[in-house]
Write a protein that holds these residues in place. Structure first.
Motif, PDB file in Angstrom:
ATOM      1  N   LEU A 108       0.430  -5.219  -6.488  1.00 57.63           N
ATOM      2  CA  LEU A 108       0.318  -6.123  -5.347  1.00 57.63           C
ATOM      3  C   LEU A 108       1.063  -5.578  -4.125  1.00 57.63           C
ATOM      4  O   LEU A 108       0.610  -5.721  -2.990  1.00 57.63           O
ATOM      5  N   CYS A 109       2.220  -4.943  -4.363  1.00 55.60           N
ATOM      6  CA  CYS A 109       3.008  -4.428  -3.240  1.00 55.60           C
ATOM      7  C   CYS A 109       2.232  -3.362  -2.472  1.00 55.60           C
ATOM      8  O   CYS A 109       2.352  -3.265  -1.260  1.00 55.60           O
ATOM      9  N   SER A 110       1.424  -2.572  -3.203  1.00 56.70           N
ATOM     10  CA  SER A 110       0.662  -1.527  -2.507  1.00 56.70           C
ATOM     11  C   SER A 110      -0.441  -2.154  -1.657  1.00 56.70           C
ATOM     12  O   SER A 110      -0.818  -1.608  -0.627  1.00 56.70           O
ATOM     13  N   TRP A 111      -0.922  -3.317  -2.055  1.00 62.96           N
ATOM     14  CA  TRP A 111      -1.903  -4.025  -1.231  1.00 62.96           C
ATOM     15  C   TRP A 111      -1.219  -4.615  -0.001  1.00 62.96           C
ATOM     16  O   TRP A 111      -1.835  -4.742   1.063  1.00 62.96           O
ATOM     17  N   ALA A 112       0.038  -4.995  -0.159  1.00 59.10           N
ATOM     18  CA  ALA A 112       0.748  -5.675   0.935  1.00 59.10           C
ATOM     19  C   ALA A 112       1.283  -4.700   1.976  1.00 59.10           C
ATOM     20  O   ALA A 112       1.667  -5.114   3.063  1.00 59.10           O
ATOM     21  N   CYS A 113       1.323  -3.401   1.662  1.00 59.37           N
ATOM     22  CA  CYS A 113       1.828  -2.416   2.624  1.00 59.37           C
ATOM     23  C   CYS A 113       0.680  -1.954   3.525  1.00 59.37           C
ATOM     24  O   CYS A 113      -0.274  -1.356   3.044  1.00 59.37           O
ATOM     25  N   PRO A 114       0.769  -2.214   4.827  1.00 54.94           N
ATOM     26  CA  PRO A 114      -0.330  -1.828   5.730  1.00 54.94           C
ATOM     27  C   PRO A 114      -0.455  -0.315   5.859  1.00 54.94           C
ATOM     28  O   PRO A 114      -1.489   0.187   6.291  1.00 54.94           O
ATOM     29  N   TYR A 115       0.638   0.392   5.535  1.00 53.75           N
ATOM     30  CA  TYR A 115       0.730   1.820   5.854  1.00 53.75           C
ATOM     31  C   TYR A 115       0.361   2.735   4.689  1.00 53.75           C
ATOM     32  O   TYR A 115       0.432   3.950   4.814  1.00 53.75           O
ATOM     33  N   GLY A 116       0.016   2.172   3.547  1.00 54.56           N
ATOM     34  CA  GLY A 116      -0.341   3.021   2.406  1.00 54.56           C
ATOM     35  C   GLY A 116       0.817   3.854   1.916  1.00 54.56           C
ATOM     36  O   GLY A 116       0.650   5.011   1.538  1.00 54.56           O
ATOM     37  N   ALA A 117       2.011   3.256   1.914  1.00 52.34           N
ATOM     38  CA  ALA A 117       3.194   4.041   1.555  1.00 52.34           C
ATOM     39  C   ALA A 117       3.551   3.939   0.075  1.00 52.34           C
ATOM     40  O   ALA A 117       4.531   4.534  -0.363  1.00 52.34           O
ATOM     41  N   ARG A 118       2.782   3.169  -0.687  1.00 57.65           N
ATOM     42  CA  ARG A 118       3.109   3.000  -2.105  1.00 57.65           C
ATOM     43  C   ARG A 118       1.979   3.530  -2.954  1.00 57.65           C
ATOM     44  O   ARG A 118       0.827   3.230  -2.698  1.00 57.65           O
ATOM     45  N   GLU A 119       2.319   4.311  -3.944  1.00 63.03           N
ATOM     46  CA  GLU A 119       1.287   4.875  -4.803  1.00 63.03           C
ATOM     47  C   GLU A 119       1.607   4.576  -6.258  1.00 63.03           C
ATOM     48  O   GLU A 119       2.717   4.772  -6.720  1.00 63.03           O
ATOM     49  N   PHE A 120       0.589   4.087  -6.964  1.00 68.54           N
ATOM     50  CA  PHE A 120       0.736   3.702  -8.362  1.00 68.54           C
ATOM     51  C   PHE A 120       0.682   4.957  -9.235  1.00 68.54           C
ATOM     52  O   PHE A 120      -0.173   5.812  -9.039  1.00 68.54           O
ATOM     53  N   ASP A 121       1.621   5.059 -10.173  1.00 65.31           N
ATOM     54  CA  ASP A 121       1.613   6.172 -11.111  1.00 65.31           C
ATOM     55  C   ASP A 121       0.959   5.700 -12.401  1.00 65.31           C
ATOM     56  O   ASP A 121       1.553   4.960 -13.174  1.00 65.31           O
ATOM     57  N   GLU A 122      -0.282   6.146 -12.586  1.00 59.14           N
ATOM     58  CA  GLU A 122      -1.045   5.650 -13.731  1.00 59.14           C
ATOM     59  C   GLU A 122      -0.407   6.039 -15.052  1.00 59.14           C
ATOM     60  O   GLU A 122      -0.444   5.275 -16.011  1.00 59.14           O
ATOM     61  N   ALA A 123       0.187   7.211 -15.102  1.00 55.64           N
ATOM     62  CA  ALA A 123       0.777   7.665 -16.355  1.00 55.64           C
ATOM     63  C   ALA A 123       2.011   6.839 -16.709  1.00 55.64           C
ATOM     64  O   ALA A 123       2.247   6.519 -17.872  1.00 55.64           O
TER      65      ALA A 123
END
Ligand code: SF4
Ligand code: SF4
Lengths: 242, 312
Positions: A119-134
């Motif tokens: 959810l936090c990555s959706w809330a960041c307008p700047y695309g500064a969060r990336e999910f680590d799938e592993a």
């Protein structure tokens, strides 16, 4: 707690000079290198030698063209977490894993409590969060929290990896909450600005705009005027054109 | 935005479950529920089952489902956390209401009233998870909450009609409700799509880069040659011409056909009534799933401004 802290006086952040960034990607590479062993390690690459490579990066360097024709210019644009003062990436987090530090304003994710809801990555307008799938958790720039306070490093190295590596010194690190700091003065002098101010997240990081070229428009493209040669040069010209 | 199956199922299934719960509790409050043990048990199994299955499905979306309990802690700031807390709290009055009606034989009006409040508040919280996200104009607008509430209620009413018919009961009121709520849903979705097509986010490639003072901003080179999480998660977008067809599908198959089938169902024998309302549930359910899929697939995130979009 994902409530925002009552803003501390200290606001550590970056100032990025778009006038001199040459788009070499050194900051992004050194960021990846350092953080692959740092606070949020690893920065997983999926299928690294295969056809569908995709990996976690905290810093990505885009290249844009601004303006048209003779007024247009290429601007290299590093993009990373801006450690905003009022970021929703913190308040939307249901677990408290995403938090903003009161003492210096750095926004971090606790990898032990993050449930990976994204959810936090959706809330960041700047695309500064990336999910680590592993790893199943969210990752983001830590402002090199494990360098800037690291007493085992020489003092000169206690800056974020991206800042220490930039070959043209386009990146500056400091306390943007202190109007007397070097970075604050730089921002004041060069008209440093916020990205997407309309979002209301109040980014701490600032970007310094490209300087206006001295000669603009069509004039900048005209060849220098033909000047009549005189004296020795005139004699040389005559000799050579024989 | 990437339309994740787990989230689409979660929001549609729990929405229908809560809609059904609201209807049952409402029926109890106005004294329309007799001691119908079979109907009562079946209705609660369906309603609680859908809510539970939806919640379980939402766990499937998590990177660490085993830590899900932590999501109950930040209700002071997070709508996702509030949704989790309210979903769990609502089970209490819902189960008490079910017990009082089906087992004890006398409906507890307090439990029924609390069930309605819990179900409505939980659905609002679910919608607010999306409606609170500033970077996504398609979600952060006044349409999101009413649409979630209306569609939950609508699908709940379709299910209620089917259950009534299966147990040989007739509820002309429910048929009427399906028509009214279905038309409201149609109007809301048309209004929402007009809103979506009629404007753009205040953010542009110029505000995202701050380079607007130089002129129009265009992407020259992306940061990497390969795709990444941001593009897969936030860059997903359905083509406009497909979206148009799917919108029509939602209106016809999701709302039009089920309303028609519901009216036909009540005209016929018991078998016709069951068949008609079963088809109405299938058709309405499919339509609402497509609606939810579009809700994600049509939504644009401001991060795309860094990847070649000029508007979001
Ligand atoms: S840039 Fe994004 S991740 Fe960083 S603090 Fe701001 S909103 Fe949060
Ligand atoms: S992904 Fe992790 S840090 Fe981000 S909102 Fe969810 S729990 Fe919080």
């Amino acid at each position: 707690m994902t409530d925002l802290p009552t803003t501390g006086a200290k606001k550590l952040g970056l100032v990025i000079d778009l006038d001199i960034c040459v788009g070499c990607h050194a900051c992004a590479v050194n960021c990846k290198e350092w953080n692959d062993g740092g606070h949020s390690a690893p920065l997983t690459d999926l299928d690294p030698y295969g056809k569908d490579v995709s990996g976690v990066w905290f810093n990505r360097v885009h290249s844009f063209e601004a303006g048209d024709h003779e007024c247009g210019r290429t601007v290299h644009f590093p993009r990373s977490c801006l450690h905003c003062e009022t970021p929703d990436c913190v308040t939307v987090c249901p677990t408290g894993a995403s938090y903003k530090r009161e003492e210096d304003g750095i926004v971090l994710v606790n990898p032990d409590t993050c449930i990976g809801c994204k959810l936090c990555s959706w809330a960041c307008p700047y695309g500064a969060r990336e999910f680590d799938e592993a790893d199943g958790v969210m990752k983001k720039c830590t402002l090199c929290i494990d360098r800037i306070y690291n007493e085992t490093l020489d003092e000169i190295d206690r800056v974020p990896a991206c800042v220490s590596t930039c070959p043209v010194s386009a990146r500056h690190f400091g306390d943007l909450g202190d109007p007397e700091s070097k970075v604050s003065k730089l921002v004041a002098e060069r008209g440093g600005y916020d990205l997407m101010p309309e979002m209301g997240y109040k980014p701490v990081n600032r970007y310094l705009p490209p300087r206006t070229p001295k000669r603009q428009g069509a004039a900048a493209l005209k060849p220098s005027e033909q000047v009549e040669a005189k004296g020795f040069l005139a004699w040389l010209d005559r000799m050579l054109s024989r | 935005m990437h339309p994740a199956i787990s989230i689409i199922f979660f929001t549609t299934a729990s929405g229908a479950g809560y809609g059904l719960l609201v209807l049952l509790a409402w029926g109890a409050l106005v004294g329309h529920l007799g001691s119908q043990t079979g109907f009562g048990i079946a209705s609660f199994v369906v309603a609680i089952g859908l809510v539970g299955a939806g919640l379980l499905s939402s766990l499937g979306h998590l990177g660490h489902p085993e830590r899900a309990w932590r999501a109950l802690t930040q209700w002071r700031s997070s709508w996702l956390s509030r949704e989790g807390v309210m979903a769990i709290l609502t089970f209490l009055p819902a189960l008490a209401f079910a017990w009082s009606w089906v087992v004890a034989g006398e409906v507890s009006k307090l439990a029924a009233a609390l069930t309605i409040v819990g179900a409505l508040v939980t659905t609002v919280c679910t919608a607010m998870i999306y409606a609170s996200l500033k970077p996504i104009r398609a979600w952060r607008n006044p349409w999101t909450v009413p649409v979630y509430l209306t569609l939950g209620f609508y699908t709940g009413a379709l299910l209620a009609a089917l259950l009534l018919h299966v147990y040989g009961l007739r509820g002309p009121f429910v048929t009427f409700l399906i028509a009214v709520v279905g038309l409201v849903a149609t109007a809301l979705k048309i209004g929402y799509w007009m809103f979506l097509d009629g404007g753009r986010s205040a953010s542009t490639a110029e505000t995202a880069t701050g380079l607007g003072s130089i002129g129009k901003v265009k992407m020259l080179d992306p940061p990497h040659t390969e795709s990444n999480y941001l593009l897969k998660e936030m860059g997903y977008r359905v083509a406009r011409k497909h979206a148009r067809k799917l919108r029509l599908f939602v209106l016809l198959v999701g709302f039009g056909l089920p309303i028609l089938l519901s009216f036909l169902a009540v005209q016929g024998s018991d078998a016709v009534a069951i068949a008609g309302s079963l088809l109405a549930v299938a058709s309405g359910g499919l339509g609402v799933v497509v609606e939810r899929w579009l809700f994600f697939a049509e939504a644009r995130h401001t991060v795309t401004l860094y990847y070649g979009s000029s508007t979001a």
